[in-house]
Design a protein around this motif. Sequence first.
Motif, PDB file in Angstrom:
ATOM      1  N   GLY A  56     102.488 -60.687  -0.139  1.00 59.52           N
ATOM      2  CA  GLY A  56     101.518 -59.936   0.644  1.00 59.52           C
ATOM      3  C   GLY A  56     101.455 -60.422   2.067  1.00 59.52           C
ATOM      4  N   ARG A 108      96.303 -59.979   1.892  1.00 59.99           N
ATOM      5  CA  ARG A 108      96.316 -58.631   1.337  1.00 59.99           C
ATOM      6  C   ARG A 108      97.476 -58.503   0.368  1.00 59.99           C
ATOM      7  NH1 ARG A 108      98.160 -53.325   4.611  1.00 59.99           N
ATOM      8  NH2 ARG A 108      97.290 -51.776   3.192  1.00 59.99           N
ATOM      9  N   LYS A 145      99.335 -56.037  -2.208  1.00 58.09           N
ATOM     10  CA  LYS A 145      99.413 -54.623  -2.608  1.00 58.09           C
ATOM     11  C   LYS A 145     100.001 -54.509  -4.007  1.00 58.09           C
ATOM     12  CE  LYS A 145     100.103 -51.490   0.974  1.00 58.09           C
ATOM     13  NZ  LYS A 145     101.024 -50.814   1.868  1.00 58.09           N
ATOM     14  N   ASP A 146      99.479 -53.580  -4.738  1.00 55.87           N
ATOM     15  CA  ASP A 146     100.020 -53.222  -6.050  1.00 55.87           C
ATOM     16  C   ASP A 146     100.172 -54.401  -7.010  1.00 55.87           C
ATOM     17  OD1 ASP A 146     100.196 -50.548  -5.300  1.00 55.87           O
ATOM     18  OD2 ASP A 146     102.112 -50.919  -4.275  1.00 55.87           O
ATOM     19  N   HIS A 206      95.121 -50.220  -5.724  1.00 48.60           N
ATOM     20  CA  HIS A 206      96.382 -50.594  -5.059  1.00 48.60           C
ATOM     21  C   HIS A 206      96.251 -51.752  -4.100  1.00 48.60           C
ATOM     22  CE1 HIS A 206      98.414 -47.252  -6.806  1.00 48.60           C
ATOM     23  NE2 HIS A 206      97.451 -46.445  -6.399  1.00 48.60           N
ATOM     24  N   GLU A 207      95.076 -52.226  -3.936  1.00 49.99           N
ATOM     25  CA  GLU A 207      94.843 -53.184  -2.856  1.00 49.99           C
ATOM     26  C   GLU A 207      93.965 -54.334  -3.344  1.00 49.99           C
ATOM     27  OE1 GLU A 207      96.126 -53.027   0.710  1.00 49.99           O
ATOM     28  OE2 GLU A 207      94.888 -51.231   0.883  1.00 49.99           O
TER      29      GLU A 207
END
Length: 647
Positions: free
Chosen positions: A361, A378, A380-381, A415-416
């Motif tokens: 991330g 962050r 993702k997925d 997703h986050e």
Amino acid sequence: AGVEDGVKSSLITFLAHLNGTTASWVPITDPCLNSWPGISCDTSNSSVTRIQLSGFSLSGEFDPASVCTNPLLASSLTIINLQRNQISGELSPAISNCSNLTHFLIGKNKFSGNIPESITGIKSLKKLDLSHNDFSGELPDFTGLPELVMFTAQGNHFTGPVPRFDFLKLQKLDLSHNKFTGEIPDLHGKFDQGSFSDNPDLCGPPSPNPCPSSSSSSTVMNAQSETSNNNGKKSKTRARDQILMYSGYTIIGLGVIGFIVFKLCRRKSNAGGSTKKGDLEARVASVDDDSFMSKASSVSYAKTGESFSEISGVTEESAMTSSSLVLLTSPLSGGHGGGGGLNFEELLKAPAELLGRGKHGSLYKVNLSGGMTVVVKRIKDWPIQTAEFKTRMQRIHQASHPNVLPALAFYSSKHEKLLVYGYQENGSLFRYLHGTKMGQSFDWPSRLSVASTVARALASMHKKLHDDGISHGNLKSSNILLNQSLEACVSEYGLLPVPADTDHDDNQNDVDDSSSEGNSFSFSEVRSKSKSKPKKKPSHAADAFRSDVYGYGVVLLEMLTGKTVQNNGVSLPTWVHSVVREEWTVEVFDKHLISEGASEERMVNVLQVAIKCVNPSAYERPAMSQVAVMVDAIREDDERSSSSPGY
Ligand SMILES: Nc1ncnc2c1ncn2[C@@H]1O[C@H](COP(=O)(O)OP(=O)(O)OP(=O)(O)O)[C@@H](O)[C@H]1O
């Protein structure tokens, strides 16, 4: 059956000559069965194969007769390593009776006198280290040693011509800081000036001194022409000589300038790369430079002035509700100069910059309105249900340890995933070890302290989170930060999508395996294991904890060697293994540690722990709690001896 009595007494006599004191080298015990310090054996036939007493504070004289005239010992011994002691006296020709030696290493002692010719009778010799002693006289011809790959004799008083070697076979040669004379033989382009520096009377390439042969012949010619010519011709000859002399100077001058320009250009294009590409160390070192350059460039896309939302693309819509930011720690929930505490809207609006884009991330530095600076990771997925993610974060939060950086808040949507941590301005261990010139100031006690702090923190987290199966998952030097008091702090605990629950195994391929900095071992290990032999939850959890141990071992190796982990070519653990196997143990250590005078014995102790941690077989690695005990003991030992008056 144990080691033969005669062998034992030879070893004891040998040590007594060196004024060695070790309580365990006594006749009632066995060198192999009772693991005498410094002795290695071939257990299949109880024979002693190695004497490795490097840095054992030995003095007195080395009497090869004690070990090399016992036929059993003489035939089984392959390595004698007495480097870094205070041993004096001459080297006796009896050394050649140890005819199966592959390594004879006596660098950094006080040996004097000549090197006996008989040494060239040890045909199996691969590495000969005579460096930094008081040896003098001429060296014998080494062409009769077909296996010799390393010869180091720098820092002595050797005289006479450069000895002859099988230069095609030789990989490492250091004759610098001696008094060799004459022309350097043809090296087949293998060694540079460094191998011969500080020998003022050596000439010819690669040394910068031209050999007198050409100038002396021209002197002879000049003398002849002067005597045979009449006075009128004499002045013409002198003028021609002067022209020749000055043009000679000009050529040399241009050569020197060209050389400097060439060096400067090379330094620019290859920021400190090693020149001896042939050997393993150079390969690792050159890749290190590359990986450091790529790390440096990875930071260059940091921008300022934009908000977190703009720079990351995270929007309020994607967040759905602003209340979804879960605050875990009080500074963000109000009263810390920020009024009503942090909410999602504020986070989105706050000015931010991108710090890095790792394989798990992106990381942003965000300046909150109350003056506090945080970082937001962050991911993702990450295929984990929000409820499970929440429980996971809360369990990590409850486990807490003063040397594990706590998440201040987190946010989760399908997703986050966002995680907020306090910004640590002192940066990471990676930066301390590999940042330009920083390794120099990061001394041995600081490294030991980081090693023991991190080991204790991890051991504690492993214990508390054992039943949850939550390991760190991505331990590496860029995830070890130094807090305000320069104490180590492990960051991003438990952020890896660990394949602990079988539901998530299918999604493992989603995760990119390339790393922006540091190593990728802990993760790739977890993944390859989950692929090759799917296991039930407890085994996965155990694997994950053992992967942390591996990651920790790699961090120890980085601290010991000063080298970064790299991916293409030779990995750090592989390189360290090969160097240790080849008995170049001292050569693995960071030169800053050596020059600082760090205790070699304790560096070796830490190296042994590191090697246990990076054992390719996960089940043979020690648990983090055991590692913490071992490292703590070494640190305490180091503190004791550095505070003792004799240090
Ligand atoms: N809380 C923090 N304070 C200051 N610097 C940090 C903090 N967390 C991470 N960093 C530094 O920011 C840089 C980027 O971090 P990032 O986590 O993106 O990289 P990474 O650790 O290589 O990647 P990944 O963890 O995804 O494998 C690293 O140099 C890291 O040491």
